[in-house]
Structure formats: structure tokens, C-alpha cells
Design an enzyme around this catalytic site. Sequence first.
Site, PDB file in Angstrom:
ATOM      1  N   HIS A 333       1.338   2.620   3.268  1.00  0.00           N
ATOM      2  CA  HIS A 333       0.669   3.915   3.423  1.00  0.00           C
ATOM      3  C   HIS A 333      -0.769   3.738   3.904  1.00  0.00           C
ATOM      4  O   HIS A 333      -1.310   2.614   3.926  1.00  0.00           O
ATOM      5  CB  HIS A 333       0.675   4.676   2.098  1.00  0.00           C
ATOM      6  CG  HIS A 333      -0.048   3.982   0.982  1.00  0.00           C
ATOM      7  ND1 HIS A 333      -1.416   3.977   0.842  1.00  0.00           N
ATOM      8  CD2 HIS A 333       0.431   3.250  -0.064  1.00  0.00           C
ATOM      9  CE1 HIS A 333      -1.760   3.303  -0.234  1.00  0.00           C
ATOM     10  NE2 HIS A 333      -0.645   2.838  -0.795  1.00  0.00           N
ATOM     11  N   CYS A 351       0.897  -2.102  -3.096  1.00  0.00           N
ATOM     12  CA  CYS A 351       1.354  -1.464  -1.870  1.00  0.00           C
ATOM     13  C   CYS A 351       0.795  -2.175  -0.641  1.00  0.00           C
ATOM     14  O   CYS A 351      -0.083  -3.032  -0.746  1.00  0.00           O
ATOM     15  CB  CYS A 351       0.946   0.011  -1.848  1.00  0.00           C
ATOM     16  SG  CYS A 351       1.917   1.042  -2.960  1.00  0.00           S
TER      17      CYS A 351
END
Length: 404
Positions: A333, A351
Site C-alpha cells: 500500500h 506491510c
Amino acid sequence: MRQRLTSRLGRRIAQPLAFASAAVVVLAACSTGGKADGDSGKAGGDGDNGAPAAIVVEPGDAKAKVPVSRKVTVRAQGGSLSSVEVSSPGPGALAGTWSKGKSLWTSTTPLAPGAIYTVTATGEASGGSALNKTASFTTEAATNTFVGEYYPDKGAKVGVAMPVSITFNKPIPDKAAIERKLKVAASPAVEGAWSWMKDRNGKDRIDYRPEKYWKPGTNVTLRMDLAGVNAGGGVYGTQQRVVNFTIGDAVTSTVDVKKKTMTVAKNGKTLRTLKVSTGKKGFETWNGTMVVLSKVPTIRMNSDTVGIFGPEAYDLGSVKWDVQLTPSGTYAHAAPWNEGKFGVINGSHGCIGMSTADAKWFYQQVHLGDPVTVVNSVDTVAVNNGYGDWNVDWESWKKASALH
């Protein structure tokens, strides 16, 4: 940042069949020269040795509901059979075998619980006259049934790493009985295998994949012939499904934790190499191959959902261009708060972060079923954490089949 998966795409769960009642009599041609309902044939000498010719169905039109353990038999008394069809609107048609001379047909497909079956048969008496039979019966309702939640959805186009995955809502003691009734066919043909595991929620799950990724353009068909199948302990299936899907372009991504880069390729040609920032010490990004589960343009990320509290806690209400890789919360992201770290420092909570512009570009390239492989990290992603199937070597994968 790792977030909990709250939904999965393509969910299709069959509902239990409606129950109905019906009724059992053996229908035969009348011996007085008349014809019973649904029958056609001569009396007296039309059959062998003067016996009345008839098609006899067991179970036939019945008052009592039929146990699912029963087999259906259709017999030509004083003649031979031409055709037999035993079908139900929900479970579908039964398969069967013929005796020599086609005087007897016996079902080989188990009966489904709570279903209405219609038997339609034709034949010929030994004297040459036509024989016909129509009968119907209802099976007993199962007190305990199961269904499988399957992926991908019918008609979907998915990436080359997408397995066929079925998670069951009840324990499956007899896994071999279930696996025998699951078939996957591909065009072009490819060798593949089923493998059992426990899903993250503890439920029984079975996945099917080839040894290597699917080829782009492959057409895949899943057949679930589970209606009437006993999974063990009297838990019966209700599903008959045919699910077709296709394989799209080979979009593959490789994240190098040491180099802090992500290289994205399409059908073997490199598109771009992006600068990224992966998990910092203690929050390392999973090593191994993950598969895209979903995409959302904006999401809230709250560390409480993944058990991160104290000084490392975070609550970000508008994270952009989110590509989900695991149910445990791994995403690729946009991470503008880490500007300056991309390609330099690994500073996330697990992440794969990148600039907003790069994250939007990546979001536009990938789809459900595309593989993202992380190298030079630690703790390989588990097989049941999303679709970690590709982290199991082929021989070990095949050994987890109930039919191995």
C-alpha cells in the site's frame, strides 16, 4: 502494517435442499391386458414364458421416505431396457451401471438427503411391445449436512497463482470420500493435485494447484459432486456445482527485502522496479510467495486488530491503494509517512510500503490470484495464511492428499 482480513471475494455457499414428501409402490403391467399409469406393455405372453412384461423400479412411488443408503434399481421384467434417467432438480442426475443384456440398471451415485427423485425408463418386452415407466420418491432429510465455501467465483478471471480452494463448514472425518467427488479439469491440460489443511479458523480446507503456476489463458473447471456424500459420522453433502474460471496474464512481483525493491513483470517482461520499505526488525514481512486476495482503494488500518499495542500502536484512517496479501494483515500500500525510507530503510510493521504514486500504479497492475514473492526475509508465510500453497514443495503437497 498488518491488518485482519474481514472478507473474501467470490463467496458462494449452497443452501440446504428443501424437503418434500412422496410415496413406494412397484409398478408393473396389468395381467388383465390393461395398462398401469406410466406403463406400456402387453399382458400374458408378451414376456418370457408367458409372464407379464413390465419395468419395475425400486424404490418406486412410495409413501415412506427413502434412506440415502438405498440404491435405485430399474429392472426389465420379461424384456430389456433402452434408457434410464434418475434425476432431481437440486442434486442432479444419478449415474448407474447396466447388467449384461441391459435387463437391470443399478445406481452408483449416492442419493442426496431431502431430495425428490424422478425415474424415467423405457424398454422393450421380449414379445416386441414397448415398455415405459415413470416413478418418483423422496429421500429422508439429513439431520446433519455440510457445504463447502469455494474460490474462485464462477466466471472469474484470476492470476496464475490462484488455487482452487474449498473450506467446509463442518469437520470432514472421511476426507477421501469428499476428495473423490471433487474434480478439476484444465485446458490446456496440466497435472495438479489436491492437498488438505486446516484453515486459519480451524476448519477443514482443501486446495488444488498445479506443480507450477497456471499458464495464461488456461480454462479451468471445478466439479463438486457432493450431494449425498457421507463425510463421516452421518454428515451429508448437498452441493452439485460446476464452476468455470479463466487464467489471465502472468503478473508476478518479487520483493527483495535487502535491496528494498519490488520488481513487477507481466508475461515474463519486467514492467518496473519500485523502491519499497518492508517490515522492520521484530515486524519483518513474511518470506515466500503470497497471493493477491483483494484490493481496496482506501482502508483504515488499526494496530489493535492485529495485536500491536503500546509504543508501536497506530491508527491510520485513510490508507490508499491497498492490495491484500494475507488474512493476517499483510498489504502492499501507499505509505507517505515513510517518505525517504523507500529503497533505504525497512520501517513498516510488516506491510510493503511505497510512495503514493507507485502504490497506485501497482494497484492498477495486479488482480486476484497474482503472486507476490518476498525474498531475503524471515519466517515463511504459512500455507493457510491466505494462499501460501506455493511455499510447499510439490512432493509434500501431493502427500497431503487423502488419496495419496
